[in-house]
Design an enzyme around this catalytic site. Structure first.
Site, short mmCIF file in Angstrom:
data_model
loop_
_atom_site.label_atom_id
_atom_site.label_comp_id
_atom_site.label_asym_id
_atom_site.label_seq_id
_atom_site.Cartn_x
_atom_site.Cartn_y
_atom_site.Cartn_z
N CYS A 1 0.86 -1.18 0.00
CA CYS A 1 0.00 0.00 0.00
C CYS A 1 0.90 1.24 0.00
CB CYS A 1 -0.85 -0.02 1.26
SG CYS A 1 0.18 -0.05 2.72
N HIS B 1 3.40 1.48 11.66
CA HIS B 1 2.24 1.46 12.57
C HIS B 1 2.33 2.52 13.66
CE1 HIS B 1 2.62 -2.76 11.08
NE2 HIS B 1 1.37 -2.53 10.81
N CYS C 1 2.73 5.75 8.92
CA CYS C 1 1.82 6.02 7.80
C CYS C 1 0.90 7.19 8.17
CB CYS C 1 0.97 4.77 7.51
SG CYS C 1 -0.28 5.10 6.27
N HIS D 1 -2.32 -4.75 19.11
CA HIS D 1 -1.67 -4.37 17.84
C HIS D 1 -0.85 -3.09 18.04
CE1 HIS D 1 -1.11 -3.18 13.67
NE2 HIS D 1 -1.43 -4.41 13.34
N GLU E 1 -0.26 -0.63 16.17
CA GLU E 1 -0.94 0.61 15.74
C GLU E 1 -1.85 1.12 16.85
OE1 GLU E 1 -3.26 0.38 12.04
OE2 GLU E 1 -4.71 1.71 12.98
N SER F 1 -2.01 -8.18 10.34
CA SER F 1 -3.45 -8.14 10.58
C SER F 1 -4.23 -8.03 9.26
CB SER F 1 -3.70 -6.97 11.51
OG SER F 1 -4.93 -6.44 11.37
S1 SF4 Z 1 -2.95 2.54 7.00
FE1 SF4 Z 1 -1.81 0.66 6.81
S2 SF4 Z 1 -2.68 -0.32 5.00
FE2 SF4 Z 1 -3.29 1.82 4.92
S3 SF4 Z 1 -1.79 2.88 3.65
FE3 SF4 Z 1 -1.16 3.03 5.81
S4 SF4 Z 1 0.22 1.33 6.16
FE4 SF4 Z 1 -0.95 0.89 4.31
#
Ligand code: SF4
Length: 275
Positions: free
Chosen positions: A12, A70, A92, A120, A122, A214
């Site tokens: 992603c 995360h 991210c 998790h 995140e 996940s």
């Molecule tokens: S939230 Fe997770 S799945 Fe979505 S773009 Fe960011 S890293 Fe990728």
């Protein structure tokens, strides 16, 4: 046997971005695994000398710490900054968003409810931005909570929308104000839709990704619901030739942390089995 890749799969935006940041910061270390893929982490070490450390104590003044996709808890980030570690943030932006929401809504006096997995990374990070936050995985978890009249609701980026809606639908008629933030990531959603479509037509499904990822587990559960011959593998070494006997269509999908080179190795190996 034909092999067909899902319309959307694999890396992603957030993972591509994190890997690029790591590659640009050679001779550094990530605090915790950058992404949920051991093979890619090994490649970063081998080609760019980006190591992996799971211990905050390893980072000292002058070291470079790359923050994982995360994110990390707020107090750990502060500790690195206090120690004058050079912090490179590869969190991210879709994960930074719920962190910011939790911080702001918490300061404004809302009860924070997070739909996700408490363990998790995140969610450990996101939760740390609120003074107090309740992490739930199902409606039943909400029943014992003592919440304020004003609630802010966020979701782990990899959660399914319909399950998130069940949480929102429970809260909305019961509290004066419920602010529902759509923090579910589209990349995950698009990969899920694509695996749903492909697994309905495939005789055998291969879902590639880390066993602790996940979003890969979510993809696998969708595939399995439609195609009983579904397998979750980390790489081509996990494949078994017998899975493809008497099959006409093999569908392939991959989690958001799975690099293209692993997917290609899997395709090549399946082709060799069926040649
Ligand atoms: S939230 Fe997770 S799945 Fe979505 S773009 Fe960011 S890293 Fe990728």
């Amino acid at each position: 046997m034909r092999i067909k890749l899902a319309e959307k799969y694999g890396f992603c935006f957030g993972v591509k971005r994190a890997i690029k940041i790591a590659e640009e910061n050679q001779d550094s270390a990530t605090y915790g695994p950058l992404i949920h893929n051991a093979n890619e982490i090994a490649r970063l070490k081998e080609n760019f000398n980006v190591a992996l450390s799971n211990d905050l104590g390893d980072f000292q003044t002058g070291d470079t710490a790359v923050i994982r996709t995360h994110g990390i808890p707020k107090d750990e980030l502060s500790l690195l900054q206090e120690r004058q570690v050079n912090v490179i943030d590869a969190t991210c932006p879709y994960v930074t968003k719920p962190q910011q929401i939790c911080e702001e809504m918490s300061q404004e006096g809302y009860s924070i409810v997070i739909f996700g997995d408490e363990k998790h990374p995140e969610i450990r990070g996101v939760k740390s931005y609120a003074d107090e936050a309740f992490v739930v995985t199902e409606v039943d978890d909400l029943k014992a909570l003592h919440l304020k009249e004003r609630i802010a609701l966020v979701a782990q980026t990899t959660r399914k929308v319909d399950e998130y809606m069940k949480i929102a639908n429970y809260l909305i008629p019961r509290y004066k104000e419920v602010r529902v933030f759509n923090t579910i990531c589209n990349a995950t959603f698009e990969n899920q839709e694509a695996v749903e479509a492909l697994s309905c037509e495939a005789d055998v499904m291969i879902v590639i990704g880390g066993k602790n990822s996940s979003n890969t587990k979510q993809l696998f559960s969708i595939a399995l619901a439609n195609c009983p011959h579904s397998h979750h593998i980390e790489d081509e070494k996990d494949l078994d030739a017998s899975w493809f006997e008497n099959k006409e269509l093999c569908g392939i999908s991959a989690g958001a942390s799975t690099p293209d080179w692993i997917i290609q190795n899997v395709v090549n190996t399946i082709e060799e089995f069926t040649r």
